[in-house]
Design a protein around this motif. Structure first.
Motif, PDB file in Angstrom:
ATOM      1  N   ALA A   1     -63.045 -86.194   9.837  1.00 32.73           N
ATOM      2  CA  ALA A   1     -62.678 -86.927   8.632  1.00 32.73           C
ATOM      3  C   ALA A   1     -62.605 -88.431   8.895  1.00 32.73           C
ATOM      4  O   ALA A   1     -62.879 -89.236   8.003  1.00 32.73           O
ATOM      5  CB  ALA A   1     -61.339 -86.418   8.103  1.00 32.73           C
ATOM      6  N   ASP A   2     -62.239 -88.822  10.119  1.00 30.71           N
ATOM      7  CA  ASP A   2     -62.193 -90.248  10.450  1.00 30.71           C
ATOM      8  C   ASP A   2     -63.574 -90.884  10.403  1.00 30.71           C
ATOM      9  O   ASP A   2     -63.701 -92.086  10.155  1.00 30.71           O
ATOM     10  CB  ASP A   2     -61.591 -90.448  11.834  1.00 30.71           C
ATOM     11  N   ASP A   3     -64.606 -90.073  10.647  1.00 30.04           N
ATOM     12  CA  ASP A   3     -65.973 -90.605  10.642  1.00 30.04           C
ATOM     13  C   ASP A   3     -66.548 -90.738   9.232  1.00 30.04           C
ATOM     14  O   ASP A   3     -67.616 -91.313   9.055  1.00 30.04           O
ATOM     15  CB  ASP A   3     -66.889 -89.705  11.479  1.00 30.04           C
ATOM     16  N   VAL A   4     -65.867 -90.164   8.247  1.00 30.43           N
ATOM     17  CA  VAL A   4     -66.325 -90.237   6.854  1.00 30.43           C
ATOM     18  C   VAL A   4     -65.513 -91.321   6.155  1.00 30.43           C
ATOM     19  O   VAL A   4     -64.286 -91.244   6.089  1.00 30.43           O
ATOM     20  CB  VAL A   4     -66.151 -88.881   6.131  1.00 30.43           C
ATOM     21  N   GLU A   5     -66.166 -92.310   5.644  1.00 28.24           N
ATOM     22  CA  GLU A   5     -65.473 -93.448   5.052  1.00 28.24           C
ATOM     23  C   GLU A   5     -64.995 -93.142   3.637  1.00 28.24           C
ATOM     24  O   GLU A   5     -65.632 -92.377   2.900  1.00 28.24           O
ATOM     25  CB  GLU A   5     -66.395 -94.665   5.029  1.00 28.24           C
ATOM     26  N   ASP A   6     -63.886 -93.762   3.279  1.00 32.89           N
ATOM     27  CA  ASP A   6     -63.369 -93.770   1.905  1.00 32.89           C
ATOM     28  C   ASP A   6     -63.057 -92.372   1.368  1.00 32.89           C
ATOM     29  O   ASP A   6     -63.313 -92.071   0.202  1.00 32.89           O
ATOM     30  CB  ASP A   6     -64.348 -94.466   0.955  1.00 32.89           C
ATOM     31  N   LEU A   7     -62.525 -91.493   2.215  1.00 33.32           N
ATOM     32  CA  LEU A   7     -62.090 -90.189   1.725  1.00 33.32           C
ATOM     33  C   LEU A   7     -60.745 -90.342   1.019  1.00 33.32           C
ATOM     34  O   LEU A   7     -59.832 -90.995   1.529  1.00 33.32           O
ATOM     35  CB  LEU A   7     -61.952 -89.198   2.882  1.00 33.32           C
ATOM     36  N   THR A   8     -60.624 -89.729  -0.135  1.00 32.97           N
ATOM     37  CA  THR A   8     -59.366 -89.787  -0.867  1.00 32.97           C
ATOM     38  C   THR A   8     -58.398 -88.743  -0.326  1.00 32.97           C
ATOM     39  O   THR A   8     -58.781 -87.815   0.402  1.00 32.97           O
ATOM     40  CB  THR A   8     -59.603 -89.535  -2.360  1.00 32.97           C
ATOM     41  N   LEU A   9     -57.137 -88.891  -0.703  1.00 30.08           N
ATOM     42  CA  LEU A   9     -56.139 -87.916  -0.293  1.00 30.08           C
ATOM     43  C   LEU A   9     -56.457 -86.529  -0.845  1.00 30.08           C
ATOM     44  O   LEU A   9     -56.231 -85.512  -0.177  1.00 30.08           O
ATOM     45  CB  LEU A   9     -54.753 -88.368  -0.764  1.00 30.08           C
ATOM     46  N   ARG A  10     -57.007 -86.494  -2.038  1.00 26.09           N
ATOM     47  CA  ARG A  10     -57.371 -85.204  -2.625  1.00 26.09           C
ATOM     48  C   ARG A  10     -58.466 -84.534  -1.810  1.00 26.09           C
ATOM     49  O   ARG A  10     -58.415 -83.319  -1.577  1.00 26.09           O
ATOM     50  CB  ARG A  10     -57.822 -85.403  -4.068  1.00 26.09           C
ATOM     51  N   SER A  11     -59.437 -85.312  -1.360  1.00 26.86           N
ATOM     52  CA  SER A  11     -60.519 -84.744  -0.554  1.00 26.86           C
ATOM     53  C   SER A  11     -59.983 -84.207   0.773  1.00 26.86           C
ATOM     54  O   SER A  11     -60.416 -83.152   1.246  1.00 26.86           O
ATOM     55  CB  SER A  11     -61.595 -85.795  -0.301  1.00 26.86           C
ATOM     56  N   LEU A  12     -59.032 -84.935   1.368  1.00 21.67           N
ATOM     57  CA  LEU A  12     -58.434 -84.469   2.617  1.00 21.67           C
ATOM     58  C   LEU A  12     -57.656 -83.174   2.406  1.00 21.67           C
ATOM     59  O   LEU A  12     -57.736 -82.244   3.221  1.00 21.67           O
ATOM     60  CB  LEU A  12     -57.518 -85.548   3.179  1.00 21.67           C
ATOM     61  N   ALA A  13     -56.897 -83.110   1.315  1.00 23.08           N
ATOM     62  CA  ALA A  13     -56.144 -81.888   1.028  1.00 23.08           C
ATOM     63  C   ALA A  13     -57.080 -80.708   0.776  1.00 23.08           C
ATOM     64  O   ALA A  13     -56.816 -79.585   1.218  1.00 23.08           O
ATOM     65  CB  ALA A  13     -55.232 -82.118  -0.178  1.00 23.08           C
TER      66      ALA A  13
END
Length: 439
Positions: free
Chosen positions: A118-130
């Protein structure tokens, strides 16, 4: 529209487009979550299959088959989830905790690996992480459900629904936590969590760790003292490859023994079957199964060294809890609050540990095996609360006296300064701050 306004609108639109994640970013992290969740389950299953094949097939000889080893290995992996398993038609809740810890370790690494991705993917939102965390845990649980439908060996099986739920809970409590801690979700959850939760969890972990360390020391010491009984039981189960599965089970069940020993030191003791009990003051049990690790079980009341260890354990654990609670708060009221909350957390931790470390083996005499969850939890929390409360109260009183240096004789002032300097991490010159009994 004026040109300046058009340019301003375009620039705002460009910034919004840059800030919003592209449609491929959430999709790619979800795909990564899916295959890492499934991969974690497959790795655990393969390890279990390999262990079963190495231990079972050479001893089984011509009666063993690769297909049976495959099914037995998958059943072993599913049993490690602690969702329940039926062996030869009998329900068995007791699971060697070493198996569960191995699955938890693989799940933790999977969650940490997803966080790195996930650190390698830029501009991930909190919803995408969840969503990624949910997909990873859900995929792990789904693979467990599929494996439960496949893994049937004679009258031994695992139900699909309990396997899915157990897999979801175990992965969520290990891999999910690893993922959250290493991503922006951790900061977001931390900002929404009451300020006493973190200090209380750390203090409870310190206290429970001391109990488990003392339990481990007791197990090792008992194995040394009762080595003749352990060796006799080892000879009964046979040597060579026929004894390899029992030796492996003994190693995997060592954490169960540590939890039982911690309950023994806490006071409630543990059971070795219906109508039997092992405690500090008395031990009543009949014939135990021919399992080498059980050779370390005492046959009578505790000896003097064990009583000393039982007395020192709650004191050391309570002092460790008090020290952590004191370091994470500035006022004595907050320190006492954190210590009380930590003792409550320890009750829950003790209940969970005893439940995981014990359980029924069939419906006969061994339907009660291990420490009682509620008894161990309450004894653990009570011991930590009493010692930590007394320690913090004493330190608060000493700090108050130190704040009145001008009214104390020189010898008493020097003595109090030396004592509090040894038991705290503050410098002797911090008396003014320690003496503030803020509300």
């Amino acid at each position: 529209m004026p040109a300046a306004r058009v340019d301003s609108s375009l620039s705002r639109g460009a910034r919004s487009a840059d800030a919003a994640p592209g449609p491929s970013a959430p999709r790619s992290i979800r795909l990564t979550a899916a295959w890492t969740g499934a991969g974690a389950a497959l790795v655990c299953a393969v390890v279990a299959i390999a262990a079963v094949a190495v231990c079972w097939l050479p001893a089984a000889g011509e009666t063993g088959s690769a297909r049976s080893a495959l099914h037995a290995g998958v059943l072993t992996f599913l049993a490690a989830l602690h969702g329940g398993i039926t062996v030869d038609g009998l329900s068995a809740d007791f699971v060697p905790l070493g198996m569960t810890l191995l699955v938890a370790a693989v799940s933790w690494r999977a969650g940490a690996g997803l966080a790195r991705a996930a650190d390698d993917v830029e501009d991930l939102t909190l919803r995408s992480l969840a969503e990624a965390a949910a997909v990873q845990a859900g995929t792990f649980a789904a693979v467990c459900g599929v494996a439960a439908g496949f893994a049937t060996l004679g009258t031994s099986s695992v139900s699909v629904v309990p396997a899915v739920l157990a897999g979801l809970i175990l992965f969520g409590g290990t891999g999910g936590i690893a993922f959250v801690r290493a991503t922006a979700l951790g900061s977001e959850i931390g900002s929404r969590t009451p300020d006493w939760v973190g200090p209380s969890l750390r203090a409870a972990a310190a206290g429970v760790a001391v109990y488990l360390a003392a339990g481990a020391a007791l197990v090792i010491g008992s194995l040394v003292v009762h080595h003749q009984q352990v060796e006799a039981l080892s000879r009964q189960v046979g040597g060579g490859w026929s004894g390899a599965p029992v030796l492996l089970l003994g190693a995997l069940a060592a954490p169960n023994a540590v939890v039982a020993a911690a309950s023994y030191l806490a006071g409630p003791g543990f059971a070795l079957g219906s109508g039997s009990g092992v405690g500090l003051s008395s031990t009543v049990h009949g014939t135990v199964p021919a399992f080498p690790l059980l050779g370390a079980v005492p046959s009578g009341p505790a000896t003097t060294p064990v009583w000393l260890l039982a007395g020192a354990t709650p004191i050391a654990a309570g002092l460790c809890l008090a020290r952590v609670a004191r370091a994470d708060a500035e006022s004595w009221r907050l320190r006492l609050r954190n210590a009380a909350a930590a003792a409550a957390v320890a009750v829950v931790a003790g209940i969970a540990l005893a439940w995981l470390g014990g359980g029924a083996i069939g419906s006969g005499r061994l339907r009660a095996f291990g420490a009682s969850p509620w008894q161990f939890g309450l004894a653990l929390g009570a011991g930590l609360a009493v010692v930590s409360g007394a320690a913090l109260g004493a330190l608060a009183g000493v700090a108050w006296w130190r704040s009145r240096d001008d009214e104390l004789p020189g010898v008493m002032r020097a003595t109090l300064t030396a004592v509090t300097s040894m038991v705290t991490r503050d410098d002797p010159g911090d008396a003014d701050e320690d003496g503030k009994l803020a509300g």
